[in-house]
Design a protein around this motif. Structure first.
Motif, PDB file in Angstrom:
ATOM      1  N   LYS A 386     -61.921  23.649 -39.966  1.00 38.62           N
ATOM      2  CA  LYS A 386     -61.698  24.293 -41.461  1.00 38.62           C
ATOM      3  C   LYS A 386     -62.913  25.209 -41.815  1.00 38.62           C
ATOM      4  O   LYS A 386     -64.305  24.731 -40.827  1.00 38.62           O
ATOM      5  N   GLN A 387     -63.011  26.028 -42.698  1.00 40.33           N
ATOM      6  CA  GLN A 387     -64.137  27.005 -43.023  1.00 40.33           C
ATOM      7  C   GLN A 387     -64.553  26.909 -44.068  1.00 40.33           C
ATOM      8  O   GLN A 387     -63.436  27.199 -45.174  1.00 40.33           O
ATOM      9  N   LYS A 388     -65.222  26.552 -44.739  1.00 43.80           N
ATOM     10  CA  LYS A 388     -65.748  26.627 -45.618  1.00 43.80           C
ATOM     11  C   LYS A 388     -66.892  27.388 -46.277  1.00 43.80           C
ATOM     12  O   LYS A 388     -67.752  28.012 -45.189  1.00 43.80           O
ATOM     13  N   PHE A 389     -66.509  27.965 -47.626  1.00 35.42           N
ATOM     14  CA  PHE A 389     -67.849  28.843 -47.501  1.00 35.42           C
ATOM     15  C   PHE A 389     -68.476  28.728 -48.877  1.00 35.42           C
ATOM     16  O   PHE A 389     -67.544  28.703 -49.893  1.00 35.42           O
ATOM     17  N   LEU A 390     -69.739  29.132 -48.928  1.00 39.39           N
ATOM     18  CA  LEU A 390     -70.668  28.877 -50.616  1.00 39.39           C
ATOM     19  C   LEU A 390     -71.394  29.758 -50.207  1.00 39.39           C
ATOM     20  O   LEU A 390     -71.840  30.286 -50.422  1.00 39.39           O
ATOM     21  N   LYS A 391     -71.387  30.007 -51.851  1.00 40.90           N
ATOM     22  CA  LYS A 391     -71.992  31.420 -52.627  1.00 40.90           C
ATOM     23  C   LYS A 391     -73.290  30.941 -53.349  1.00 40.90           C
ATOM     24  O   LYS A 391     -73.269  29.593 -54.081  1.00 40.90           O
ATOM     25  N   VAL A 392     -74.838  30.632 -52.331  1.00 44.77           N
ATOM     26  CA  VAL A 392     -75.630  30.321 -53.068  1.00 44.77           C
ATOM     27  C   VAL A 392     -76.382  31.139 -53.414  1.00 44.77           C
ATOM     28  O   VAL A 392     -76.733  32.327 -52.527  1.00 44.77           O
ATOM     29  N   ASN A 488     -73.820  28.239 -40.663  1.00 42.90           N
ATOM     30  CA  ASN A 488     -74.366  29.882 -40.836  1.00 42.90           C
ATOM     31  C   ASN A 488     -75.069  30.113 -41.593  1.00 42.90           C
ATOM     32  O   ASN A 488     -74.531  30.168 -43.086  1.00 42.90           O
ATOM     33  N   TYR A 489     -76.555  29.433 -41.506  1.00 46.78           N
ATOM     34  CA  TYR A 489     -77.536  30.064 -42.630  1.00 46.78           C
ATOM     35  C   TYR A 489     -78.176  31.237 -42.911  1.00 46.78           C
ATOM     36  O   TYR A 489     -77.892  31.408 -44.235  1.00 46.78           O
ATOM     37  N   VAL A 520     -73.395  32.009 -48.273  1.00 47.16           N
ATOM     38  CA  VAL A 520     -72.933  33.718 -48.691  1.00 47.16           C
ATOM     39  C   VAL A 520     -74.090  34.024 -49.739  1.00 47.16           C
ATOM     40  O   VAL A 520     -73.563  33.312 -51.024  1.00 47.16           O
ATOM     41  N   THR A 521     -75.137  35.131 -49.308  1.00 44.97           N
ATOM     42  CA  THR A 521     -76.436  34.956 -50.551  1.00 44.97           C
ATOM     43  C   THR A 521     -76.481  36.792 -50.803  1.00 44.97           C
ATOM     44  O   THR A 521     -75.851  36.725 -51.650  1.00 44.97           O
ATOM     45  N   HIS A 522     -75.640  37.733 -50.026  1.00 46.51           N
ATOM     46  CA  HIS A 522     -76.242  38.569 -50.028  1.00 46.51           C
ATOM     47  C   HIS A 522     -75.134  39.834 -51.127  1.00 46.51           C
ATOM     48  O   HIS A 522     -73.456  39.088 -50.307  1.00 46.51           O
TER      49      HIS A 522
END
Length: 560
Positions: A386-392, A488-489, A520-522
């Protein structure tokens, strides 16, 4: 006075005419009401054209929104999004030429913070595992050829009974798909470039032929002639791991394995070089220094392995690796292996196809003598993770990380968490924050002294600590079977780095239901996330990676 009264009278007449309905002024003009079906007088209303266009556009958006409503389908979802209109069913197929609707399409906007999507695991087991298992309804059906591969044993691949028995003592009975492909070529003496998924058993795929060849040729080699097998790796942690595996198997065969890494001084390294007879596991820096100072010679080398080649062929190591390869004599064909003219067999192993591999290998051997072995799912996203991506926002990443660690701590079975950062300073800063929250953890980064780094990953592997904060130094080749969650901080700078980090979970012998969580930040992170999402929706490999050896371009051709 008369003139004033006449003016007032005329003005009153004009006002009455203005207030009189149009139907009375013009008896022939009638307006008909569609609802009542009778004649009635209506005023003339003029609507500007711009207002009409706006109303039409608003109506079109409303109709499009209604058309987007999808009917739920039975079965598992491949993509699960915060906004359900972007969900994708695992049975839904997106054409290669079609551009799918992406949940991350608007993530470059500042209002997208808080959005997220998940790439679900559609396979219950890793695709490179040989053991047949009950397939999930959404998993691809196993072909007859794959079933035949699952029943292959190590002895059928050509390994000696002594090696097979040594493997059984460690609990390994069947080869993985990658080992079935690579081992036969190496046993026949061919130079091999092997590229396969992380965690698929590539270490044994080159160590087993290496041990067998050294065991057969042991009686024909003079003592005191230097190492006969060399394994080149990019980090000290990986060198210790490879040495442990080689020593465990070689102990049953009467073969020894030694390791030498940088940061411990050349005086100690010289002692290791002089005492090495069978297998040497080394990092490029210390080996290059030993060759320059004549502490070691590769004249008796019969087996040369470049492990994690995509990292060693990077600009950081490429010059050192080239000098080391030129010191050895690499065979151009299997017939070059004899007792009179000693030449080394070459094995180049990696998880992603190394860039510029043709330019370097063409200087040491004939490219036509290299057999390329690639897995079917090379550069694909692992279907069992499972691979989760958070826009934070950057300020919210710490709170998200603490929540993840808290959730893992409440589970009954303790498991490891790897937290990846892009720099050593971030590792140290994050470590101080975790100390303030009384969270027991370890740190691992390249700027640590060798004495401090020694044993950190082994301590984490033994389960004494569950959280390891590290840089990409821990993403290359290290066996992390107890790791269940990778965070992945800092989002990895390249897709190759993402593949290596995600490969720390879902390995051979690791726990099921592993996951990778990425913050995911930049803006530049969003571009990589969109490429990953497109590959997941289309079920294709990640873009921009080489898949074959390209011959070097001559200077005359480049000018043309």
């Amino acid at each position: 006075m008369l003139a004033f009264s006449a003016a007032v009278r005329d003005r009153a007449v004009l006002l009455r005419c203005a207030l009189t309905p149009v139907s009375k002024q013009l008896p022939g003009l009638r307006w008909r009401s569609s609802s009542a079906g009778r004649s009635q007088s209506l005023p003339v209303i003029r609507i500007p054209r711009l207002l009409q266009l706006r109303a039409e556009q608003a109506g079109a958006r409303g109709r499009k929104k209604l058309e987007r409503v999808s009917v739920p389908r039975a079965g598992k979802l491949l993509i699960v999004c915060k906004r359900p209109e972007f969900n994708q069913h695992c049975r839904h197929t997106v054409a290669k030429v079609q551009q799918p609707a992406l949940a991350s399409q608007g993530w470059k906007h500042r209002q997208s913070f808080g959005d997220h999507f998940l790439i679900n695991n559609t396979w219950e087991r890793a695709p490179f595992l040989p053991e047949p298992a009950e397939q999930a309804p959404d998993q691809e059906q196993t072909t007859d050829q794959e079933r035949q591969q699952e029943s292959v044993t190590f002895q059928e691949l050509g390994l000696l009974p002594e090696l097979v028995e040594a493997l059984k003592t460690t609990g390994i009975t069947h080869p993985t798909t990658v080992q079935q492909q690579i081992i036969p070529y190496l046993l026949r003496g061919k130079n091999v470039l092997g590229v396969a998924e992380t965690g698929s058993g590539k270490t044994l795929s080159y160590l087993l032929p290496l041990l067998q060849r050294l065991m057969i040729e042991r009686k024909r080699v003079d003592e005191g002639t230097g190492p006969r097998g060399l394994v080149l790796v990019p980090s000290r942690e990986l060198s210790d791991q490879v040495k442990t595996v080689a020593e465990g198997l070689g102990h049953h065969l009467g073969l020894s394995a030694t390791v030498v890494g940088g940061g411990r001084g050349m005086y100690k390294a010289e002692k290791v070089f002089k005492g090495c007879r069978d297998i040497l596991v080394a990092t490029p820096g210390v080996l290059w220094k030993g060759l320059r100072r004549n502490m070691i010679h590769l004249g008796s080398l019969r087996y040369f392995v470049v492990d994690e080649a995509d990292t060693l062929f990077d600009e950081t190591f490429i010059e050192l690796v080239e000098d080391i390869l030129l010191e050895a004599t690499i065979a151009s064909s299997s017939s070059d292996h004899n007792d009179f003219d000693i030449q080394a067999q070459l094995a180049v192993i990696g998880a992603t196809f190394p860039k510029g591999v043709g330019d370097l290998l063409s200087k040491v051997t004939d490219l036509s003598s290299i057999t390329t072995v690639k897995s079917k799912r090379l550069h694909f996203l692992m279907p069992h993770i499972k691979q989760k991506f958070l826009k934070v926002k950057g300020a919210n990443k710490l709170a998200e990380l603490l929540q993840i660690i808290k959730e893992q701590a409440t589970e009954k079975q303790a498991s490891g968490i790897l937290v990846f950062c892009n720099s050593s300073s971030t590792v140290n800063w994050l470590g101080y924050i975790l100390d303030d929250h009384n969270i027991k953890h370890l740190r691992l980064q390249g700027q640590m002294p060798a004495a401090v780094r020694a044993g950190i990953f082994n301590t984490f592997q033994k389960g004494l600590v569950d959280v390891l904060v590290c840089t990409d130094i821990a993403s290359r080749g290290l066996d992390s079977r107890r790791v269940k969650v990778v965070v992945n901080y800092d989002f990895p700078p390249t897709l190759q780095d993402y593949i290596h980090r995600a490969g720390r979970v879902g390995r051979v012998g690791s726990k099921a239901h592993c996951s990778v969580i990425s913050f995911v930040t930049h803006l530049w992170d969003v571009e990589l996330v969109q490429k990953i999402e497109v590959a997941a929706r289309k079920r294709t490999s990640l873009p921009g990676m080489e898949t074959s050896i390209k011959p070097p371009v001559s200077k005359t051709d480049s000018k043309l």
